[in-house]
Design an enzyme around this catalytic site. Structure first.
Site, PDB file in Angstrom:
ATOM      1  N   GLY A 128     -12.733   0.689  -0.454  1.00  0.00           N
ATOM      2  CA  GLY A 128     -11.681  -0.312  -0.251  1.00  0.00           C
ATOM      3  C   GLY A 128     -11.655  -0.921   1.134  1.00  0.00           C
ATOM      4  O   GLY A 128     -11.213  -2.049   1.315  1.00  0.00           O
TER       5      GLY A 128
ATOM      6  N   ASP B  87      -0.553   4.327   0.401  1.00  0.00           N
ATOM      7  CA  ASP B  87       0.321   4.277  -0.778  1.00  0.00           C
ATOM      8  C   ASP B  87       1.189   5.530  -0.780  1.00  0.00           C
ATOM      9  O   ASP B  87       2.195   5.596  -0.079  1.00  0.00           O
ATOM     10  CB  ASP B  87      -0.579   4.151  -2.011  1.00  0.00           C
ATOM     11  CG  ASP B  87       0.165   3.960  -3.311  1.00  0.00           C
ATOM     12  OD1 ASP B  87       1.358   3.638  -3.278  1.00  0.00           O
ATOM     13  OD2 ASP B  87      -0.450   4.120  -4.381  1.00  0.00           O
TER      14      ASP B  87
ATOM     15  N   ASP C  96      -9.596  -2.577  -5.348  1.00  0.00           N
ATOM     16  CA  ASP C  96     -10.109  -2.751  -6.698  1.00  0.00           C
ATOM     17  C   ASP C  96      -9.151  -2.238  -7.759  1.00  0.00           C
ATOM     18  O   ASP C  96      -8.222  -1.479  -7.489  1.00  0.00           O
ATOM     19  CB  ASP C  96     -11.420  -1.971  -6.860  1.00  0.00           C
ATOM     20  CG  ASP C  96     -11.170  -0.454  -6.905  1.00  0.00           C
ATOM     21  OD1 ASP C  96     -10.474   0.057  -6.001  1.00  0.00           O
ATOM     22  OD2 ASP C  96     -11.640   0.200  -7.846  1.00  0.00           O
TER      23      ASP C  96
HETATM   24  P1  IMP Z   1      -2.639   7.276  -1.548  1.00  0.00           P
HETATM   25  O1  IMP Z   1      -3.377   8.555  -1.444  1.00  0.00           O
HETATM   26  O2  IMP Z   1      -1.669   7.281  -2.691  1.00  0.00           O
HETATM   27  O3  IMP Z   1      -1.983   6.816  -0.254  1.00  0.00           O
HETATM   28  O4  IMP Z   1      -3.674   6.191  -2.009  1.00  0.00           O
HETATM   29  C1  IMP Z   1      -4.586   5.633  -1.197  1.00  0.00           C
HETATM   30  C2  IMP Z   1      -5.722   5.032  -1.988  1.00  0.00           C
HETATM   31  O5  IMP Z   1      -5.344   4.630  -3.296  1.00  0.00           O
HETATM   32  C3  IMP Z   1      -6.175   3.783  -1.303  1.00  0.00           C
HETATM   33  O6  IMP Z   1      -7.212   4.061  -0.412  1.00  0.00           O
HETATM   34  C4  IMP Z   1      -6.631   2.906  -2.444  1.00  0.00           C
HETATM   35  O7  IMP Z   1      -7.988   3.137  -2.690  1.00  0.00           O
HETATM   36  C5  IMP Z   1      -5.831   3.357  -3.618  1.00  0.00           C
HETATM   37  N1  IMP Z   1      -4.676   2.455  -3.892  1.00  0.00           N
HETATM   38  C6  IMP Z   1      -3.378   2.695  -3.647  1.00  0.00           C
HETATM   39  N2  IMP Z   1      -2.609   1.661  -4.011  1.00  0.00           N
HETATM   40  C7  IMP Z   1      -3.452   0.718  -4.472  1.00  0.00           C
HETATM   41  C8  IMP Z   1      -3.260  -0.620  -4.981  1.00  0.00           C
HETATM   42  O8  IMP Z   1      -2.159  -1.170  -5.085  1.00  0.00           O
HETATM   43  N3  IMP Z   1      -4.395  -1.264  -5.354  1.00  0.00           N
HETATM   44  C9  IMP Z   1      -5.637  -0.725  -5.262  1.00  0.00           C
HETATM   45  N4  IMP Z   1      -5.854   0.510  -4.785  1.00  0.00           N
HETATM   46  C10 IMP Z   1      -4.776   1.221  -4.395  1.00  0.00           C
HETATM   47 MG    MG Z   2      -9.211   3.335  -0.502  1.00  0.00          MG
END
Ligand code: IMP
Ligand code: MG
Length: 186
Positions: free
Chosen positions: A48, A107, A163
């Site tokens: 990403g 996220d 993505d």
């Molecule tokens: P976390 O561990 O929930 O903070 O997620 C982080 C990873 O989830 C990011 O590096 C993204 O690859 C993916 N991600 C989180 N939200 C989105 C979104 O809205 N669109 C696409 N990928 C996301």
């Molecule tokens: Mg990512």
């Protein structure tokens, strides 16, 4: 690819190319100041962060190094599993280095919190986080990003490296994905 090319797959544009570029200009200037006299190692989270890395790193004025790490995140879905493992580790020994993690989106925080502590355990001089986007309402675990591009609502977004099932990374701007795209499949 532009949003006009996929009108049925998106709900709305969240950030234009110009907004992203202006923000990266601003943050790169701040990074130049903060790391003056220090040699920076940027660590991008595949895949990403590829666009962010290309556009942010080129705006930074001082010489730096770039390395990449790949960790498991979402698979095919749109919610975090919390299960994280390294798929491709760094080439660089980060001991005593000034590390700046470059990530597309913060996220739940599970990924970056895990990654930050993993890298910290390797003995770097410092570890900070750049994230282009963060969803404050989705946070499950506390993690501090030193550089944040934009706060966005808790909706699934695509484009500029982000993505859904490996698609849409080549969209030039950032948009909310139409839920039909992912509800059809599950
Ligand atoms: P976390 O561990 O929930 O903070 O997620 C982080 C990873 O989830 C990011 O590096 C993204 O690859 C993916 N991600 C989180 N939200 C989105 C979104 O809205 N669109 C696409 N990928 C996301
Ligand atoms: Mg990512």
């Amino acid at each position: 690819m532009k949003i006009q090319d996929i009108p049925n797959e998106i709900v709305r544009e969240v950030l234009t190319e110009e907004q992203i570029e202006n923000k990266l200009d601003e943050i790169a200037k701040q990074i130049d100041k903060d790391y003056e006299g220090k040699e920076l190692l940027l660590i991008g989270v595949l895949g990403g962060a590829v666009m962010c890395m290309a556009d942010l790193s080129r705006r930074i004025s001082s010489p730096l190094e770039i390395d990449w790490i790949a960790i498991s995140t979402y698979g095919q879905g749109t919610t975090s599993t919390g299960v994280i493992r390294i798929l491709k580790d760094l080439y660089t020994d980060i001991k005593n280095r000034h590390v700046l993690i470059v990530e597309d989106i913060l996220d739940s925080g599970l990924t970056l919190s895990w990654l930050k502590s993993n890298l910290t355990s390797r003995g770097p001089a410092s570890v900070e986080i750049f994230t282009l986007l963060q969803k404050p309402d989705a946070r499950k675990i506390e993690v501090e990003a030193k550089y944040v591009g934009f706060d966005i609502p808790n909706e699934f977004v695509i484009g500029y490296g982000l993505d859904y099932a490996q698609k849409y990374r080549n969209l030039r701007s950032i948009a909310v994905l139409h839920p039909d795209v992912y509800t059809q499949k599950s």
